[in-house]
Write a protein that holds these residues in place. Structure first.
Motif, mmCIF file in Angstrom:
data_model
loop_
_atom_site.group_PDB
_atom_site.id
_atom_site.type_symbol
_atom_site.label_atom_id
_atom_site.label_comp_id
_atom_site.label_asym_id
_atom_site.label_seq_id
_atom_site.Cartn_x
_atom_site.Cartn_y
_atom_site.Cartn_z
ATOM 1 N N TRP A 131 -0.397 -4.756 9.262
ATOM 2 C CA TRP A 131 0.523 -4.138 10.216
ATOM 3 C C TRP A 131 -0.190 -3.594 11.442
ATOM 4 C CZ3 TRP A 131 5.315 -5.120 10.778
ATOM 5 C CH2 TRP A 131 6.099 -5.497 9.685
ATOM 6 N N ILE A 185 12.405 -3.520 5.091
ATOM 7 C CA ILE A 185 11.110 -4.144 4.833
ATOM 8 C C ILE A 185 10.647 -3.811 3.415
ATOM 9 C CG2 ILE A 185 8.640 -4.009 5.383
ATOM 10 C CD1 ILE A 185 9.409 -3.898 8.335
ATOM 11 N N GLY A 219 11.020 -16.768 14.764
ATOM 12 C CA GLY A 219 9.564 -16.679 14.651
ATOM 13 C C GLY A 219 8.865 -17.595 15.639
ATOM 14 N N TRP A 234 10.846 -5.859 14.629
ATOM 15 C CA TRP A 234 10.308 -6.255 13.317
ATOM 16 C C TRP A 234 11.403 -6.637 12.326
ATOM 17 C CZ3 TRP A 234 5.828 -7.940 13.807
ATOM 18 C CH2 TRP A 234 4.836 -7.267 14.544
ATOM 19 N N THR A 236 12.584 -9.438 12.013
ATOM 20 C CA THR A 236 12.152 -10.733 11.480
ATOM 21 C C THR A 236 11.306 -10.536 10.227
ATOM 22 O OG1 THR A 236 10.304 -10.599 13.044
ATOM 23 C CG2 THR A 236 12.183 -11.943 13.691
ATOM 24 N N MET A 237 10.333 -9.625 10.300
ATOM 25 C CA MET A 237 9.458 -9.379 9.156
ATOM 26 C C MET A 237 10.211 -8.711 8.004
ATOM 27 S SD MET A 237 6.414 -10.580 9.544
ATOM 28 C CE MET A 237 5.444 -9.660 8.355
ATOM 29 N N ASN A 297 11.241 -11.919 6.054
ATOM 30 C CA ASN A 297 10.255 -12.782 5.393
ATOM 31 C C ASN A 297 9.027 -12.037 4.893
ATOM 32 O OD1 ASN A 297 9.060 -12.762 8.222
ATOM 33 N ND2 ASN A 297 7.594 -14.107 7.199
ATOM 34 N N ILE A 298 9.133 -10.707 4.736
ATOM 35 C CA ILE A 298 8.013 -9.936 4.193
ATOM 36 C C ILE A 298 7.615 -10.412 2.791
ATOM 37 C CG2 ILE A 298 9.450 -8.085 3.249
ATOM 38 C CD1 ILE A 298 5.996 -7.711 4.991
ATOM 39 N N GLN A 321 2.192 -0.313 3.810
ATOM 40 C CA GLN A 321 3.156 -0.556 4.882
ATOM 41 C C GLN A 321 3.701 0.750 5.473
ATOM 42 O OE1 GLN A 321 5.350 -4.530 4.558
ATOM 43 N NE2 GLN A 321 5.587 -3.703 2.486
ATOM 44 N N ALA A 353 2.813 -12.725 11.941
ATOM 45 C CA ALA A 353 4.242 -12.405 12.056
ATOM 46 C C ALA A 353 5.099 -13.593 12.444
ATOM 47 C CB ALA A 353 4.438 -11.287 13.075
#
Length: 496
Positions: free
Chosen positions: A50, A91, A129, A243, A245-246, A249-250, A267, A330
């Protein structure tokens, strides 16, 4: 038959489970559940991930964008920190599934959208992404171009900006091609280097500007709370979407976590703090340039270009490193996995990384970055409205509907319980569409625009509630007894 085993809260396949999925068209080496040995990422690995992703030019630009929209320095920083604290919640919730079951995002998506329907959230996340991949390459390429022009006769080379961009794009694709383990190693040593370089830039600004007062004295341009809130809510959505997006798909990274504790500590301790820290540096340095040079320089490369040749050289390395650590972690893993999931027996992760790189060019990042309005409202705001509902469905499915009980081998069957007869879970599609439609329609209704301004949050909550209600009696839900029948427990097992 026991097809999976749980030890210390981590579920892996038994030998019988591995045999059951080896020949499935939905299986390949990149999409399979991770083994016990592969769960090796510690809290430091997640913290460095991160830190490496947050210290990047788009973070700097977002802080600059909020200042340009009228906020003062502390309003901009608090907006960014608040947005990151909010997005940290999904997340961590989605990280649990990746850590416990060792599955990547596209396979996780099969739970809620079906074996075929999973392509919808996987490709949606992948396209965004790829867009971010292009944005970061453009940021990095333009910064390198600025620094080269300050050192050499580079400005006389025809098309020098495009040459810098494409060279940097190729470097990013090459590093991404090497895979997640290479990313882990790079982030581990890059994180402390980036922190030191960021602090050095802050110390320079503080020294040259003559202290904090001259640097941070610019007032807010808003005279009333109403004026501030009109910008604050869409800006907050932009900070969350940064974030979002993350948040989806984390699992692509947490599938390697040593334990739930490792990923939670790593995190939580790094995301909001690093985003706030580097955003503050961006604001402070840009404010200092007003005192030092008589104008605000929001581009860090433009600031570095005024330094000595040796400092410019070090700064160029820093910008390359900052952009690489963000981009390959990312922005390329998710689209590469999405391509891989389209045809697991035909595409590998490496092929997906190359295809994602090409798609990033087709999304024209130079247009997105043409002005801050495009960046914060058009790009961040619009995809936040799309991803919020998908996040809501993911959380509702794993935590509320299934109560963290998954049959791993069924995720790799074209006619299993997660295929939903046609391969599509229509209830997930409806929940997503409603979660997208309500904020979008509100955008055009006077008095309801605040719903659009908070599209990610509103869409997430709407889709979460609708999906949980529609799925409450679905046949694919495992009872506690059914879960125990397929799961072998080791003596060391602890609560998961």
């Amino acid at each position: 038959m026991k097809t999976q085993t749980v030890s210390n809260g981590i579920v892996t396949l038994t030998k019988e489970g591995e045999k059951a999925i080896k020949n499935s068209p939905l299986y390949n080496e990149g999409l399979r559940p991770t083994t016990t040995a592969e769960h090796s990422w510690t809290s430091y690995n997640f913290a460095s991930l991160w830190i490496g992703m947050s210290i990047c030019l788009p973070t700097y630009a977002m802080a600059a964008g909020l200042i340009s929209l009228g906020m003062n320095w502390w309003q901009a920083i608090l907006t960014i920190i608040l947005g990151n604290c909010i997005v940290l919640i999904p997340i961590l919730l989605n990280s649990h599934a990746g850590t416990k079951f060792g599955i990547p995002y596209p396979v996780f998506a099969r739970l809620w959208f079906g074996s075929k329907g999973a392509h919808i959230p996987a490709v949606a996340r992948g396209l965004i992404g790829a867009g971010w991949f292009g944005i970061n390459c453009w940021f990095g390429g333009a910064a390198i171009d600025t620094l080269l022009m300050s050192m050499t006769g580079w400005a006389n080379v025809p098309g020098h900006l495009w040459i810098s961009f494409f060279a940097f794009w190729l470097l990013n694709v090459w590093v991404a091609y090497r895979g997640p383990e290479a990313i882990k190693k790079m982030e581990a040593w890059a994180a402390p280097v980036l922190i030191i370089m960021s602090l050095a830039l802050l110390v320079w600004a503080l020294t040259k500007a003559g202290g904090w007062g001259p640097m941070l004295s610019a007032p807010s341009k808003f005279t009333t709370n109403a004026e501030f809130l009109k910008v604050f809510f869409p800006a907050l959505t932009g900070a969350i979407a940064f974030w979002a997006t993350m948040a989806l798909n984390i699992p692509d990274f947490c599938r390697y976590a040593k334990s739930q504790k490792a990923q939670i500590i790593g995190q939580t301790s790094s995301l909001p703090t690093t985003m706030g820290f580097f955003s503050f540096i961006g604001v402070a340095v840009a404010s200092a340039t007003v005192v030092i040079y008589g104008e605000a320089l929001w581009d860090p490369a433009a600031v570095l270009a005024k330094f000595s040749p040796f400092a410019i050289f070090l700064g160029t390395i820093g910008i390359i490193l900052a952009t690489l650590t963000t981009n390959v972690a990312a922005n390329i893993v998710a689209p590469a996995r999405a391509v891989e999931n389209l045809a697991p027996r035909r595409f590998s992760y490496e092929a997906g990384a190359i295809i994602a790189g090409v798609v990033s060019l087709l999304m024209q990042p130079w247009y997105i970055l043409d002005n801050f309005g495009n960046y914060i409202f058009l790009w961040l705001g619009t995809y936040g409205a799309l991803l919020g509902p998908i996040d809501g469905i993911a959380i509702a499915d794993y935590w509320l509907v299934r109560k963290r009980r998954i049959h791993l081998t069924e995720l790799y069957k074209t006619n299993g319980i997660y295929a939903y007869k046609t391969g599509l879970n229509g209830r997930a599609i409806w929940a997503m569409l409603i979660g997208i439609a309500i904020p979008f329609i509100s955008k055009y209704i006077p008095g309801l625009t605040i719903i659009w301004d908070n599209a990610w949050t509103v869409g997430l909550l709407i889709s979460l509630v609708i999906y949980a209600w529609m799925m409450k009696n679905d046949a694919s839900i495992l009872s506690a007894n059914e879960y125990e029948k397929i799961t072998a427990n080791n003596k060391q097992t602890i609560a998961s």
